[in-house]
Every structure is written in C-alpha cells, then in structure tokens.
Motif scaffolding. Structure first.
Motif, PDB file in Angstrom:
ATOM      1  N   THR A 107     -10.211   5.224  -2.661  1.00 51.12           N
ATOM      2  CA  THR A 107     -10.736   6.103  -1.617  1.00 51.12           C
ATOM      3  C   THR A 107     -11.585   5.319  -0.630  1.00 51.12           C
ATOM      4  OG1 THR A 107     -10.772   7.951  -3.176  1.00 51.12           O
ATOM      5  CG2 THR A 107     -12.061   8.195  -1.162  1.00 51.12           C
ATOM      6  N   ILE A 108     -12.439   4.455  -1.140  1.00 52.13           N
ATOM      7  CA  ILE A 108     -13.276   3.620  -0.275  1.00 52.13           C
ATOM      8  C   ILE A 108     -12.406   2.804   0.676  1.00 52.13           C
ATOM      9  CG2 ILE A 108     -14.868   1.652  -0.232  1.00 52.13           C
ATOM     10  CD1 ILE A 108     -15.955   2.739  -2.961  1.00 52.13           C
ATOM     11  N   ALA A 109     -11.375   2.170   0.142  1.00 52.18           N
ATOM     12  CA  ALA A 109     -10.495   1.342   0.958  1.00 52.18           C
ATOM     13  C   ALA A 109      -9.766   2.167   2.013  1.00 52.18           C
ATOM     14  CB  ALA A 109      -9.496   0.611   0.065  1.00 52.18           C
ATOM     15  N   SER A 110      -9.403   3.388   1.663  1.00 54.73           N
ATOM     16  CA  SER A 110      -8.676   4.234   2.617  1.00 54.73           C
ATOM     17  C   SER A 110      -9.580   4.764   3.720  1.00 54.73           C
ATOM     18  CB  SER A 110      -8.016   5.410   1.879  1.00 54.73           C
ATOM     19  OG  SER A 110      -8.984   6.336   1.398  1.00 54.73           O
ATOM     20  N   GLU A 111     -10.876   4.860   3.444  1.00 52.21           N
ATOM     21  CA  GLU A 111     -11.816   5.434   4.412  1.00 52.21           C
ATOM     22  C   GLU A 111     -12.410   4.392   5.362  1.00 52.21           C
ATOM     23  OE1 GLU A 111     -13.521   9.171   1.712  1.00 52.21           O
ATOM     24  OE2 GLU A 111     -14.682   7.307   1.890  1.00 52.21           O
ATOM     25  N   HIS A 112     -12.256   3.116   5.046  1.00 51.02           N
ATOM     26  CA  HIS A 112     -12.905   2.067   5.831  1.00 51.02           C
ATOM     27  C   HIS A 112     -11.884   1.019   6.265  1.00 51.02           C
ATOM     28  CE1 HIS A 112     -17.022   3.483   4.900  1.00 51.02           C
ATOM     29  NE2 HIS A 112     -16.459   3.892   3.777  1.00 51.02           N
ATOM     30  N   GLY A 113     -11.761   0.845   7.565  1.00 50.36           N
ATOM     31  CA  GLY A 113     -10.756  -0.056   8.110  1.00 50.36           C
ATOM     32  C   GLY A 113     -10.956  -1.516   7.769  1.00 50.36           C
ATOM     33  N   ASN A 114     -12.189  -1.900   7.440  1.00 49.12           N
ATOM     34  CA  ASN A 114     -12.467  -3.307   7.110  1.00 49.12           C
ATOM     35  C   ASN A 114     -12.474  -3.549   5.605  1.00 49.12           C
ATOM     36  OD1 ASN A 114     -14.845  -1.919   6.500  1.00 49.12           O
ATOM     37  ND2 ASN A 114     -16.170  -3.634   7.115  1.00 49.12           N
ATOM     38  N   ALA A 115     -11.984  -2.561   4.824  1.00 51.24           N
ATOM     39  CA  ALA A 115     -12.050  -2.657   3.360  1.00 51.24           C
ATOM     40  C   ALA A 115     -10.647  -2.659   2.761  1.00 51.24           C
ATOM     41  CB  ALA A 115     -12.843  -1.484   2.793  1.00 51.24           C
ATOM     42  N   ARG A 116     -10.506  -3.450   1.670  1.00 50.18           N
ATOM     43  CA  ARG A 116      -9.242  -3.457   0.945  1.00 50.18           C
ATOM     44  C   ARG A 116      -9.487  -3.855  -0.496  1.00 50.18           C
ATOM     45  NH1 ARG A 116      -4.999  -7.730   2.532  1.00 50.18           N
ATOM     46  NH2 ARG A 116      -5.396  -8.554   0.452  1.00 50.18           N
ATOM     47  N   ILE A 117      -8.706  -3.292  -1.406  1.00 46.64           N
ATOM     48  CA  ILE A 117      -8.795  -3.703  -2.805  1.00 46.64           C
ATOM     49  C   ILE A 117      -8.205  -5.105  -2.937  1.00 46.64           C
ATOM     50  CG2 ILE A 117      -7.984  -3.257  -5.152  1.00 46.64           C
ATOM     51  CD1 ILE A 117      -8.086  -0.279  -4.520  1.00 46.64           C
ATOM     52  N   VAL A 118      -8.996  -6.013  -3.500  1.00 47.06           N
ATOM     53  CA  VAL A 118      -8.565  -7.411  -3.612  1.00 47.06           C
ATOM     54  C   VAL A 118      -8.480  -7.887  -5.053  1.00 47.06           C
ATOM     55  CG1 VAL A 118      -9.456  -8.041  -1.329  1.00 47.06           C
ATOM     56  CG2 VAL A 118     -10.936  -8.279  -3.357  1.00 47.06           C
ATOM     57  N   GLY A 119      -8.925  -7.055  -6.001  1.00 39.98           N
ATOM     58  CA  GLY A 119      -8.924  -7.524  -7.377  1.00 39.98           C
ATOM     59  C   GLY A 119      -9.261  -6.429  -8.369  1.00 39.98           C
ATOM     60  N   ARG A 120      -9.478  -6.866  -9.602  1.00 36.77           N
ATOM     61  CA  ARG A 120      -9.715  -5.920 -10.698  1.00 36.77           C
ATOM     62  C   ARG A 120     -10.604  -6.588 -11.745  1.00 36.77           C
ATOM     63  NH1 ARG A 120      -5.091  -8.712 -11.346  1.00 36.77           N
ATOM     64  NH2 ARG A 120      -4.439  -9.334 -13.436  1.00 36.77           N
ATOM     65  N   VAL A 121     -11.105  -5.763 -12.645  1.00 35.15           N
ATOM     66  CA  VAL A 121     -11.967  -6.253 -13.718  1.00 35.15           C
ATOM     67  C   VAL A 121     -11.233  -6.072 -15.043  1.00 35.15           C
ATOM     68  CG1 VAL A 121     -14.208  -6.018 -14.848  1.00 35.15           C
ATOM     69  CG2 VAL A 121     -14.000  -5.577 -12.380  1.00 35.15           C
ATOM     70  N   ARG A 122     -11.258  -7.107 -15.866  1.00 33.50           N
ATOM     71  CA  ARG A 122     -10.620  -7.038 -17.180  1.00 33.50           C
ATOM     72  C   ARG A 122     -11.484  -7.760 -18.200  1.00 33.50           C
ATOM     73  NH1 ARG A 122      -5.474 -11.090 -15.910  1.00 33.50           N
ATOM     74  NH2 ARG A 122      -6.608 -13.076 -16.147  1.00 33.50           N
TER      75      ARG A 122
END
Length: 339
Positions: free
Chosen positions: A307-322
């Motif tokens: 949701t954060i990435a979809s709401e902000h043009g300068n944001a994108r999911i780049v990774g994950r936690v494992r």
C-alpha cells in the motif's frame, strides 16, 4: 590492472571510524538520575531521552566534504538544506518529529556573503521539516579551519507508544525504498577523488550526466520528514532506516536474527554509474558507501508495504526480511555482516 577506488583509498576508512567511535563511547559512563535520563539502546539513528510520556531525541551531523564542492563552485545556498537533512532524516528513524535545530559554522574568516547563503539553505531545510532553527554558533578559527565547516543538532519528540526502533521487524516483512535526490551528503570524498583522478573538473560536463559534475554533486539531500511521518501515522511500520554513511549496512541496525534481502534494488541514477565507471569501483564498495538512489528504507508487513508503495511515487518494494543474518544484496550475491 589499475587499482579501483575505495572509500578507504580516498581517505575515509569506515571500519577505522567505527573503532574510533567505540573508543570514545566506552569512556562515557556517567548516568544522570531523575528526569531526562538517556535510554540505552544500541543501533538507533537518534538518541532517546526519557521525558515523561514522551521521548526527546537528539541527532547531530554535518555536511562533510560536500562543502568543498560548494566552495569551488561558489554555490552556498543549498548546503544548509543538506545540514538539516542529515539530522532530521536520522531523527525520523525512531518516528520522532523534528522540533528545534541549532547550527554550528566553523570558518577561517567571517564572510557575510557565504553565511547569508548558508542561512538561505538552513531556512529552506527547516521549512521542509516543519522545524524551527532556534540558535547556533559561528566560530572564527583561522588557525584551525581552512574554509567552512557546517554541522547541526536536531531536537525531536515522540510519544513513547509511537517510537519505532526496528525491534519489531520480523520474517515476512517487506522493505520499501524511497528514492534519493542524488548522492546526498555521504561518499563525497570518494566521488570527488574519482572525478579528480579522471581529470574531470567540477565545472565540466560528462556524457551521461545532464549538468556539470559540481552541480550534480550539490543536488540537495532529500528531506523525508513529512512523507515518512505521514506514512507512520497511517500504516503499521516496523523499521525506519536512513541510508547514509555505510550504505546498505545501515539495515544491520534493525533487529538481529534476521536477514534483510535486497532482491530488486532501484536502478541507480546516472551519477552513481559514472562514479563507478570512472573509479573502477566494485559493487560491494558502491553499495556500502553510497545510497545508490535508495535514500531511505521502510520495513513493514507485506500488505502495508504494498500500500505504501502504491501511494507514493518515489517508493517501491526492493526487498524482504527472512530468517538469517546480515544484509544480502541478492542480484550481486553480496553479504554485509558488520555495520
């Protein structure tokens, strides 16, 4: 084969810096009693001070050798923004709202034209951060300083139940990157040395860059205050990371026992590619020295991150936690294990 540039070769050894910090901090043993005690937590970007229902926060930082670029270019009206940014972007990493700021200028001789322009940038940075500059100091030190040094300290506050430390990060979280405006205010010593050794002056233009090298390097550091505090007010967030000195290694400040995997990094802006190309710099060195277009990171549950990435043009999911340890830059199989 010609030796590639590193931050250490340029004169800044971040491992030696860490050792120097440790040698200083081990001597700081006195503990205040009563109101205003420091909260002792490792790895935070801003210090916490117990103050009733709230924590006060303090962060301090400077502009560094970006000031040498400003001096050579004769452009002083943006470095004040950098000074504010370096402090407030650390402050918000614990979800603290910047409130007050003091600046410190060390100068070899008073120059009203320079200090006025620095003031222009400081004012702009304060406005972007919704923060007042309440004081400061100009020290004239002709025997100690050759030019100008600029730093500052930020006071912030956060309600105790709203503080974010990174300790709630968990397996399955996603990592969102906020795009940087450019090189920001870290790694300038390396960048300057690379262009200098290649025989390229700061006023020159080079293929691949849209403006002169000096103007590219002087692009003000992005201030993320309003955006990040807006995100944390609306979404569940587990960790906030300012990608400054140390690059991706800053993710190691988050909860241990987990591996922070960057599997889809943002494409670096042309300035980073040019620095790497001219300096023959390895990917490992680039991602532990420069922000590589990822200026700030948010660790959040996957649905929240989407949701954060979809709401902000300068944001994108780049990774994950494992499960695991360290920070893994997966495309290059580079693992950082020590901050």
């Amino acid at each position: 084969m010609k030796e590639g540039w590193t931050y250490a070769r340029a004169g800044v050894n971040i491992d030696q810096k860490s050792s120097a910090i440790e040698s200083l901090v081990k001597e700081l043993r006195y503990q205040r009693t009563g109101m205003g005690q420091m909260v002792r937590r490792k790895g935070l970007f801003a210090s916490l001070i117990d103050f009733g229902e709230n924590y006060l926060t303090l962060a301090t930082d400077g502009v560094g050798t970006k000031l040498l670029v400003a001096e050579e270019m004769g452009i002083w009206d943006t470095v004040g923004i950098d000074c504010v940014a370096m402090n407030v972007n650390d402050t918000i990493c614990v979800n603290s709202e910047p409130m007050s700021f003091v600046d410190y200028i060390a100068i070899d001789r008073p120059d009203e034209s320079v200090t006025e322009k620095i003031g222009v940038g400081l004012e702009k940075g304060a406005e972007l951060s919704n923060m007042e500059i309440v004081g400061g100091e100009i020290a004239v030190l002709p025997e100690m300083v050759n030019g100008v040094d600029l730093s500052g300290t930020c006071l912030g506050f956060v309600r105790k139940d709203r503080m974010i430390s990174g300790e709630t990060c968990r397996e399955g979280d996603a990592i969102v990157a906020l795009e940087s405006s450019g090189i920001h205010s870290n790694g300038l010593t390396l960048a300057r040395k690379v262009f200098e050794s290649a025989g390229i002056g700061l006023r020159e233009t080079v293929p691949g860059l849209s403006k002169a090298v000096g103007l590219e390097l002087l692009t003000p550091t992005e201030i993320y205050v309003k955006q990040v505090l807006g995100i944390t007010s609306e979404h569940e967030v587990h960790g906030l990371v300012d990608i400054t000195g140390g690059g991706l290694r800053n993710l190691l400040r988050m909860k241990g026992g987990l591996q922070y995997v960057i599997d889809d990094p943002l494409r670096p802006a042309p300035v980073f590619g040019k620095i790497q190309e001219l300096g023959g710099i390895s990917d490992r060195e680039m991602y532990q020295t420069l922000n590589m277009s990822m200026g700030f990171m948010i660790v959040a549950p996957e649905e929240e991150a989407e949701t954060i990435a979809s709401e902000h043009g300068n944001a994108r999911i780049v990774g994950r936690v494992r499960r695991g340890s360290g920070v893994l830059l997966e495309p290059e199989n580079i693992l950082y294990e020590v901050y």
